[in-house]
Design a protein around this motif. Structure first.
Motif, PDB file in Angstrom:
ATOM      1  N   CYS A   1      -5.667   1.763  -5.282  1.00  0.00           N
ATOM      2  CA  CYS A   1      -6.878   1.791  -4.460  1.00  0.00           C
ATOM      3  C   CYS A   1      -7.455   3.203  -4.365  1.00  0.00           C
ATOM      4  O   CYS A   1      -6.744   4.153  -4.020  1.00  0.00           O
ATOM      5  N   GLN A   2      -8.738   3.319  -4.611  1.00  0.00           N
ATOM      6  CA  GLN A   2      -9.395   4.628  -4.580  1.00  0.00           C
ATOM      7  C   GLN A   2      -9.638   5.095  -3.149  1.00  0.00           C
ATOM      8  O   GLN A   2      -9.521   6.276  -2.843  1.00  0.00           O
TER       9      GLN A   2
ATOM     10  N   GLU B   1      -4.788  -5.603  -1.093  1.00  0.00           N
ATOM     11  CA  GLU B   1      -6.097  -5.571  -1.716  1.00  0.00           C
ATOM     12  C   GLU B   1      -6.781  -4.256  -1.369  1.00  0.00           C
ATOM     13  O   GLU B   1      -6.468  -3.621  -0.358  1.00  0.00           O
ATOM     14  N   CYS B   2      -7.721  -3.865  -2.205  1.00  0.00           N
ATOM     15  CA  CYS B   2      -8.453  -2.622  -2.018  1.00  0.00           C
ATOM     16  C   CYS B   2      -9.812  -2.897  -1.389  1.00  0.00           C
ATOM     17  O   CYS B   2     -10.375  -3.981  -1.531  1.00  0.00           O
TER      18      CYS B   2
ATOM     19  N   CYS C   1       0.836  -1.189   0.000  1.00  0.00           N
ATOM     20  CA  CYS C   1       0.000   0.000   0.000  1.00  0.00           C
ATOM     21  C   CYS C   1       0.881   1.253   0.000  1.00  0.00           C
ATOM     22  O   CYS C   1       1.962   1.264   0.581  1.00  0.00           O
TER      23      CYS C   1
ATOM     24  N   CYS D   1      -6.805   0.616   1.495  1.00  0.00           N
ATOM     25  CA  CYS D   1      -5.809  -0.359   1.044  1.00  0.00           C
ATOM     26  C   CYS D   1      -5.346  -1.167   2.238  1.00  0.00           C
ATOM     27  O   CYS D   1      -4.998  -0.603   3.281  1.00  0.00           O
TER      28      CYS D   1
ATOM     29  N   TYR E   1     -10.461  -1.934  -7.615  1.00  0.00           N
ATOM     30  CA  TYR E   1      -9.820  -0.825  -6.920  1.00  0.00           C
ATOM     31  C   TYR E   1     -10.665   0.447  -6.838  1.00  0.00           C
ATOM     32  O   TYR E   1     -10.417   1.306  -6.021  1.00  0.00           O
ATOM     33  N   THR E   2     -11.653   0.606  -7.676  1.00  0.00           N
ATOM     34  CA  THR E   2     -12.496   1.788  -7.582  1.00  0.00           C
ATOM     35  C   THR E   2     -13.746   1.479  -6.763  1.00  0.00           C
ATOM     36  O   THR E   2     -14.136   0.328  -6.606  1.00  0.00           O
TER      37      THR E   2
ATOM     38  N   SER F   1      -0.326   2.832  -5.009  1.00  0.00           N
ATOM     39  CA  SER F   1      -1.332   1.779  -5.122  1.00  0.00           C
ATOM     40  C   SER F   1      -2.548   2.316  -5.883  1.00  0.00           C
ATOM     41  O   SER F   1      -2.865   3.501  -5.802  1.00  0.00           O
TER      42      SER F   1
END
Length: 772
Positions: free
Chosen positions: A47-48, A60-61, A41, A51, A74-75, A45
Motif C-alpha cells: 500500500c502506497q 486492502e489499500c 498491514c 492500509c 495499491y498505488t 504491505s
C-alpha cells in the motif's frame, strides 16, 4: 445584447456541468475500484498510502483525501482539478457547488443558489443592545439579549471565551465540516466526561432529517452505543458496561463497511454489523458533537434525542484530530451555548455537601462525602457498585468479638492497580496488636493477620489480572488460615505464638483509610485501592458495603449494569460479576414460600441432574402457583439442543394456560378452556399438569380437568437442555415463534413429581430474575 450574454452564460454553465460530471464519473470509477490482498498491514504491505486489515486474514489499500486508488489496487494518484473548475465558475454565476464525498450516491453533485441575509426591519420594535460581535435578539419573553458568537461571552459579547475543551449543557452542540474519506472506513477516538446517563455525543449523516445513511455515538441509560446505517438497515453496537459519570472516559470506534466494534475505557471489544447489502455511508451534513444540531427525525432512528451533558477533550476521525477552536484556525464552523470545561474549580469555589478541598502537586480536588461526586461534590449518586479511585475509603462498624475464634471472608473485586488496600481492621491505632488486612502488592493478593504474638501472611500463588472480576475466600480458625483466589490452588499458614483469638474493636475500613499512620506497621501496603468492590461477606453475613457504611469519601459507581437500574423500582439489583439478579420488594413476598418475579426477558436455567431426570421420566407432575396480568408468555420450556422433535412448553396464550409437547410423533397441544379460565387477573392461581406417557392432564384452581392423548406410539420425552423457567435466551427461536416473550409476573411453590421442591439457588444461569 443582454439576451445574448444570458444565452452565452447558460451555454458555458451547461458545458462546465458536462465537463464536471464527466470528470467526476471518471473519478468515481477509480474510487470504486477495490482489491484485497492476503496478509497483514505493515512495512511489507504494497500500500502506497493507507492500509486497512479485514477480518478474514486479508488487507486492502486505500488513499487519502484528494487521491484515487489505481487499478493495481495499491498505488494512489492525485485527483483531477474538477473541483477547482467548479469554484471558478460558481464565482462568475453566483452558484455554489456542493460535493458529496460518497461516490456511491447518484446525487453526487448539486448546485445551491447563494442568498443574502434577510432584513429584520419588519420587527414591531428594534432590538437595540450593543452586542459587539454578537447579534441582538429577543428571548421568549420579548426581552432584548445578546446572542454571542462562538468564543465570546458576557452580556455584550465583549469577553473572549477561549474554547479548548468544550462543555455541553444538554442544549449545546458544535458543528464541523462533513466527514471526508470515511464513506467505507472510519476509526474514531473520543475522550469525554459525562455528567448524565443520556445524550448524543457524535452525529454525522447524509440528510438533516436522519433519513438515509448516518453514524451516531450516544449514551442511553448509561451505556455507550454506536449506531450506523449504510442505507439498508441500522447496525447497533452497545457497551456491556456503563460509562463512569464525572470522570474521563475513553472510547475507540472502528467501522469497516458493514462491520464495527467499540472499546470503552480500554475494556473488551464489542463487535456488531449493519444490515443489508450496502456497505458505504454518504456524508453530506455537518458533523455534530454534543447534540443533534439542526438534525430532525431523531425519535425514529435513535433511542434518545437529548443533548450530551459534560465535557469532550478529544475527537479524532481516521488521521484527523479536531481542533475545537473556531474556523479557519480551528475546525468549528458553528456552535451553540458552548463554554470552556473546567475540572479544577476547587480553588475558586468551595466544595459542596461537606466536601473537603485538598491541594497536591499544584492541583486541587474535592474529597466528597459518601453519596456525592463531581468536581465540587455537587452530583448526588445512587451508589450501586462502589468504585474506589485511590483516595477513597468506607468506614464500617467494628467486628468486635464476633471473629474471636473463627473468621470467614468472601470478597469479589476488580482492580485497576497492582497495589492497594482492600480491607483493614485493627485492635489499636498505633503499635503492634491484633489486626486483619487484605491487600494487593506487586500484583499478588495477600491476607495478613496478627493474633497478638506475630504476623502471619498468605500470598496468592499467581498475580491478579487487572480489570477483571476476582473472588477470594479466606477462612481462619484459631491460628490456621486458608485462602482461595479464583481457581488458583489454595494456600494456608499457621500464625506464630500461642494466642488463638482475634479481637477487633476499631472500625473496619474498606478500600483505604483516611490515615495510614493508624494502620499497623506490619501491613506492607500503604496505598489505597483503585477499582471496584462488588461483594463482601463476613461470617456468612453479606456486608451492605455502601448502605451499611458509617462514613466514607470519594466513592463513585463502578461501570456495571446495576447502575442503570434494570430491575426498576420494584426490585433491588444484585451484581453477580458482570451480570446481575433482581431481588424482589414486598409486592411479591409471601410468608410461607419462596417466590420469584419475571419481567418478560428474565429466566432461570436448571441443569440439575435430579430435575433433568424428573422432566424426562415417563411420569411427570408439575405443580406451581402464579399470578400475572399479561396475556401471553412462556412459563416453562425444555427441549433438545439440535431442535429436533422432543420438547415441552407451558405458557400463557390469550390469557389462558396451554401446554404443547412432542414425544417424537408429532405435536400435541392441550389448552385449558374451562369456563372462567382466563387467569391474567393479577390474583394467585394454582396449576397442575400431569403427563403419564402419552396421556396428559391439566387443571387450574381445582377446576375442571382437561386431558389429551398424544399421537403415535412414542411415550418418552427425550430432552437434553435442562429446564428453563420463566423464559429462555431467545424465546421465539426456542419455541418456534409460538411465544415471543417470557413470563411476566410472580411464581411460587414450584414442585416436580409431588416430592421435589425446586429452588432458585440451584440454578446455573439466572438473568433479570427477582428473588424473594
Amino acid at each position: 445584447m443582454q439576451e445574448h450574454r444570458f444565452s452565452l452564460t447558460v451555454f458555458v454553465f451547461i458545458a462546465v456541468i458536462n465537463v464536471v460530471f464527466g470528470e467526476l464519473q471518471t473519478a468515481e470509477k477509480n474510487l470504486q475500484f477495490e482489491a484485497a490482498f492476503q496478509g497483514r498491514c505493515g512495512i511489507d504491505s504494497p500500500c502506497q498510502q493507507l492500509c486497512y486489515e479485514l477480518h478474514d486474514g486479508m488487507f486492502e489499500c486505500d488513499c487519502k483525501v484528494g487521491f484515487s486508488l489505481h487499478e493495481d489496487g495499491y498505488t494512489c494518484t492525485r485527483n483531477d482539478s474538477a473541483t477547482d473548475k467548479i469554484k471558478e465558475f460558481e464565482q462568475d454565476i453566483g452558484l455554489t457547488f456542493v460535493d458529496s464525498n460518497d461516490i456511491d450516491s447518484e446525487d453526487s453533485v448539486r448546485f445551491v443558489k447563494i442568498s443574502k441575509p434577510t432584513s429584520t426591519t419588519d420587527k414591531a420594535h428594534i432590538c437595540s443592545l450593543q452586542c459587539g460581535e454578537g447579534v441582538c435578539v429577543f428571548d421568549n419573553h420579548g426581552k432584548s439579549t445578546c446572542r454571542c458568537p462562538f468564543g465570546k461571552t458576557g452580556s455584550d459579547c465583549q469577553i473572549t471565551n477561549q474554547i479548548r475543551y468544550p462543555r455541553f449543557n444538554g442544549l449545546s452542540w458544535l458543528a464541523f465540516p462533513p466527514l471526508r474519506g470515511a464513506y467505507k472506513h472510519a476509526q474514531i477516538s473520543l475522550e469525554f466526561r459525562p455528567e448524565s446517563w443520556d445524550g448524543i455525543l457524535f452525529l454525522a449523516g447524509e440528510r438533516d432529517d436522519l433519513v438515509g445513511d448516518f453514524m451516531a455515538i450516544l449514551l442511553h441509560n448509561g451505556f455507550l452505543e454506536f449506531r450506523f446505517d449504510c442505507g439498508s438497515g441500522i447496525g447497533v453496537v452497545k457497551s456491556d458496561e456503563t460509562v463512569i459519570l464525572n470522570q474521563w472516559n475513553t472510547l475507540s470506534v472502528y467501522r469497516h463497511r458493514w462491520d464495527a466494534w467499540i472499546q470503552l475505557n480500554r475494556g473488551k471489544r464489542i463487535a456488531g454489523r449493519s444490515k443489508g447489502l450496502f456497505s458505504r455511508i454518504t456524508f453530506r451534513e455537518p458533523v455534530f458533537i454534543g447534540g443533534p444540531g439542526n438534525t430532525s427525525g431523531l425519535v425514529e432512528r435513535l433511542p434518545t434525542d437529548r443533548g450530551f451533558v459534560g465535557c469532550i477533550r478529544l475527537l479524532q476521525t481516521n488521521d484527523h484530530r479536531y481542533d475545537f477552536g473556531e474556523a479557519p484556525a480551528g475546525d468549528t464552523i458553528s456552535a451553540k451555548e458552548i463554554e470552556e470545561c473546567s475540572t479544577d474549580k476547587c480553588t475558586r469555589s468551595p466544595c459542596q455537601h461537606g466536601g473537603k478541598c485538598v491541594t497536591s502537586n499544584k492541583t486541587s480536588l474535592c474529597l466528597c462525602p459518601l453519596g456525592y461526586t463531581g468536581d465540587l461534590c455537587g452530583t448526588k449518586l445512587d451508589l450501586q457498585v462502589p468504585a474506589f479511585n485511590g483516595s477513597s475509603y468506607l468506614r464500617h462498624p467494628a467486628l468486635g468479638d464476633t471473629a474471636l475464634s473463627w473468621l470467614d471472608l468472601d470478597i469479589t473485586f476488580k482492580t485497576q492497580s497492582p497495589n492497594g488496600l482492600i480491607l483493614y481492621e485493627g485492635y489499636q491505632k498505633y503499635g503492634t496488636a491484633d489486626f486483619i488486612s487484605v491487600y494487593l502488592i506487586n500484583g499478588y493478593l495477600e491476607f495478613a493477620f496478627d493474633l497478638g504474638t506475630g504476623t502471619a501472611i498468605l500470598r496468592s500463588p499467581h498475580i491478579i489480572s487487572l480489570n477483571e472480576w476476582h473472588k477470594v475466600l479466606i477462612s481462619r480458625t484459631g491460628r490456621l488460615a486458608t485462602m482461595f483466589v479464583d481457581n488458583q490452588s489454595h494456600v494456608q499458614v499457621l500464625s506464630p505464638g500461642a494466642f488463638t483469638q482475634l479481637s477487633l474493636p476499631l472500625s473496619m475500613f474498606i478500600g483505604g483509610t483516611p490515615d495510614f499512620d493508624e494502620v499497623s506497621s506490619n501491613v506492607k501496603m500503604r496505598n489505597s485501592f483503585r477499582g471496584c468492590i462488588q461483594k463482601i461477606v463476613v461470617n456468612d453475613k453479606p456486608l451492605r458495603i455502601v448502605q451499611g457504611a458509617l462514613s466514607g469519601a470519594n466513592i463513585g459507581n463502578c461501570p456495571h449494569p446495576c447502575v442503570a437500574k434494570p430491575c426498576g423500582t420494584e426490585a433491588q439489583c444484585i451484581p453477580v460479576f458482570d451480570k446481575y439478579k433482581c431481588v424482589c420488594n414486598k409486592h411479591c413476598n409471601s410468608t410461607d414460600s419462596s417466590q420469584v418475579s419475571f419481567d418478560g426477558t428474565s429466566f432461570v436455567h436448571y441443569t440439575n441432574r435430579e430435575i433433568q431426570k424428573r422432566i424426562t421420566d415417563g411420569h411427570l407432575e408439575i405443580d406451581l402457583r402464579f399470578r400475572t396480568t399479561a396475556l401471553s408468555g412462556l412459563i416453562l420450556w425444555t427441549g433438545r439442543t439440535d431442535r429436533s422433535a422432543d420438547y415441552l412448553a407451558l405458557g400463557l396464550q390469550d390469557g389462558r394456560i396451554e401446554v404443547a409437547f412432542d414425544l417424537g410423533s408429532g405435536e400435541t397441544v392441550l389448552k385449558y378452556n374451562a369456563s372462567g379460565s382466563s387467569i391474567n387477573d393479577g390474583r394467585w392461581h394454582k396449576i397442575k399438569f400431569t403427563r403419564h406417557e402419552r396421556l396428559s392432564v391439566i387443571v387450574i384452581d381445582n377446576g375442571t380437568k382437561m386431558f389429551t392423548i398424544s399421537n403415535g406410539k412414542l411415550n418418552q420425552l427425550n430432552t437434553n437442555t435442562g429446564l428453563y423457567f420463566g423464559g429462555t435466551e431467545d424465546v421465539e427461536k426456542s419455541t418456534g415463534k409460538r411465544y415471543k416473550k417470557g413470563f411476566i409476573g410472580c411464581v411460587s411453590d414450584f414442585v416436580l413429581n409431588t416430592d421435589y421442591q425446586v429452588k432458585l439457588s440451584w440454578s446455573t444461569n439466572t438473568k433479570n430474575v427477582c428473588i424473594s
